[in-house]
Design a protein around this motif. Structure first.
Motif, PDB file in Angstrom:
ATOM      1  N   UNK A   1      37.453  -9.993  43.109  1.00 46.68           N
ATOM      2  CA  UNK A   1      36.316 -10.860  43.840  1.00 46.68           C
ATOM      3  C   UNK A   1      36.571 -11.061  45.209  1.00 46.68           C
ATOM      4  N   UNK A   2      37.898 -11.428  45.382  1.00 49.67           N
ATOM      5  CA  UNK A   2      38.876 -12.252  46.483  1.00 49.67           C
ATOM      6  C   UNK A   2      38.626 -11.213  47.760  1.00 49.67           C
ATOM      7  N   UNK A   3      38.376 -10.195  47.960  1.00 46.17           N
ATOM      8  CA  UNK A   3      38.432  -8.409  48.646  1.00 46.17           C
ATOM      9  C   UNK A   3      36.938  -8.922  49.418  1.00 46.17           C
ATOM     10  N   UNK A   4      36.006  -9.693  49.032  1.00 42.36           N
ATOM     11  CA  UNK A   4      34.986  -9.873  49.224  1.00 42.36           C
ATOM     12  C   UNK A   4      34.414 -11.298  50.316  1.00 42.36           C
TER      13      UNK A   4
ATOM     14  N   UNK B   1      44.021  -4.787  42.544  1.00 42.63           N
ATOM     15  CA  UNK B   1      45.209  -5.136  41.562  1.00 42.63           C
ATOM     16  C   UNK B   1      46.304  -4.839  42.102  1.00 42.63           C
ATOM     17  N   UNK B   2      46.184  -4.000  43.539  1.00 42.73           N
ATOM     18  CA  UNK B   2      47.384  -3.793  44.164  1.00 42.73           C
ATOM     19  C   UNK B   2      48.176  -5.094  45.146  1.00 42.73           C
TER      20      UNK B   2
ATOM     21  N   UNK C   1      39.911   5.340  45.130  1.00 41.85           N
ATOM     22  CA  UNK C   1      40.177   4.601  46.152  1.00 41.85           C
ATOM     23  C   UNK C   1      39.488   3.134  45.431  1.00 41.85           C
ATOM     24  N   UNK C   2      39.239   2.460  44.689  1.00 38.90           N
ATOM     25  CA  UNK C   2      38.148   1.589  44.346  1.00 38.90           C
ATOM     26  C   UNK C   2      38.633   0.388  44.214  1.00 38.90           C
TER      27      UNK C   2
END
Lengths: 191, 191
Positions: free
Chosen positions: B28-31, B21-22, B14-15
């Motif tokens: 970087x968008x997650x940040x 990607x999923x 779970x990176x």
DNA sequence: ACCTGAACACCGTTCAAGT
DNA sequence: ACCTGAACACCGTTCAAGT
């Protein structure tokens, strides 16, 4: 060496590369001695838990044994930075033996408690102590880095006081110890 | 999405990159949405623990409440792969609320138990359940990969039977529940 | 028996720049 | 407001080759 690095820099920085560098060796050299990192960490866990063998429980009641073993286990875990987290994962992976089971079972067996019940009681105590101390230790190191709001601090008056003050822990452990004593007696006499 | 990936591929995979990607997005968008990975994982933990709110404890005794809350907590953790390990770390980091404290404290407070004692009891139960289930779940996934010797298997007869058989767990939980009931009464009446 | 050197296949996080 | 692209500073592990 790994134990020294753990205490000095914490679990996140306990990498194969750092251990190797401290030993003046390449990281790949460690793989001649251990099949992987988890196994190495399990060996460190075993070292941390070594003082558990010194507890002499022969003459104790179940309740006394639970309190002594629980308190000693917490001391072992608080003796090194991040030790509770490390030991917790080694235990979950089954790479290290239960730190209190053999001694607690010696006592319960002496009192005629069935082994299956004793094993379960030993697991309950172990999980409580490791979980509690894990949480406690996390707050301690977070405290020392000033990362948490004051309200969640452990020692609001004097943050650098004796580190192993048992407050709530002792109370909870006594509750569990007394509770197990009672339950164990119910199970053995009542059926 | 993270919860889906956790259940399908496990915690080690779970990176941030896999999650991104999923979602057809860059890591970087997650940040923009979470300050770091631990916070994202805490949000996942909260989702896993959501069904805890459905437990209605108003009319229960302390012992009943402990058994119901403990059993439900274990169900929540067994519902997703590696959930116990994930929740354990979120709890230790203090990034997620105790999954049973508010409900158990409602019961004990009703019975006149002091809050400090109730809090400690809730912690004890929580640590036991999370620790026990962590260990249990580790053996389950190790089993499914055939990584352990048969002796340590959970279901020696039928490895793919109902996954949520409580055997020892129910026994241990009942012991703790009864023990706490007794202790709590001692403390409140005796002083 | 024990270790090196180099590589493989990854990580979490930051940050200027885009829309 | 939300995301890209590229980079930074790392990981654990493998494996041929050395001594």
């Amino acid at each position: 060496m790994a134990l020294r690095l753990l205490d000095e820099y914490g679990l996140p920085d306990l990498t194969m590369r750092h251990i190797a560098t401290a030993l003046e060796v390449q990281a790949s050299a460690l793989y001649w001695h251990f099949p992987n990192k988890q196994t190495l960490l399990a060996a460190v866990s075993a070292r941390i838990l070594a003082p558990m063998d010194d507890v002499r429980v022969e003459e104790m009641t179940v309740s006394e044994a639970v309190r002594q073993l629980g308190a000693r286990l917490r001391e072992c875990l608080l003796a090194y930075r991040d030790a509770a987290e490390l030991v917790s994962s080694s235990l979950a992976l089954g790479l290290v033996d239960s730190p209190i089971r053999p001694q607690l079972m010696a006592v319960t067996r002496r009192d005629g408690v069935p082994d299956s019940l004793s094993r379960v009681a030993a697991e309950a105590v172990m999980h409580f102590v490791v979980g509690y101390t894990f949480h406690e230790q996390q707050r301690l190191t977070a405290d020392s880095f000033g990362l948490l709001p004051e309200a969640t601090s452990l020692n609001p008056e004097d943050a650098s006081a004796q580190p192993a003050e048992d407050g709530d822990f002792g109370e909870a452990l006594t509750m569990i110890a007394d509770g197990l004593e009672v339950s164990v007696r119910q199970y053995t006499s009542g059926g």
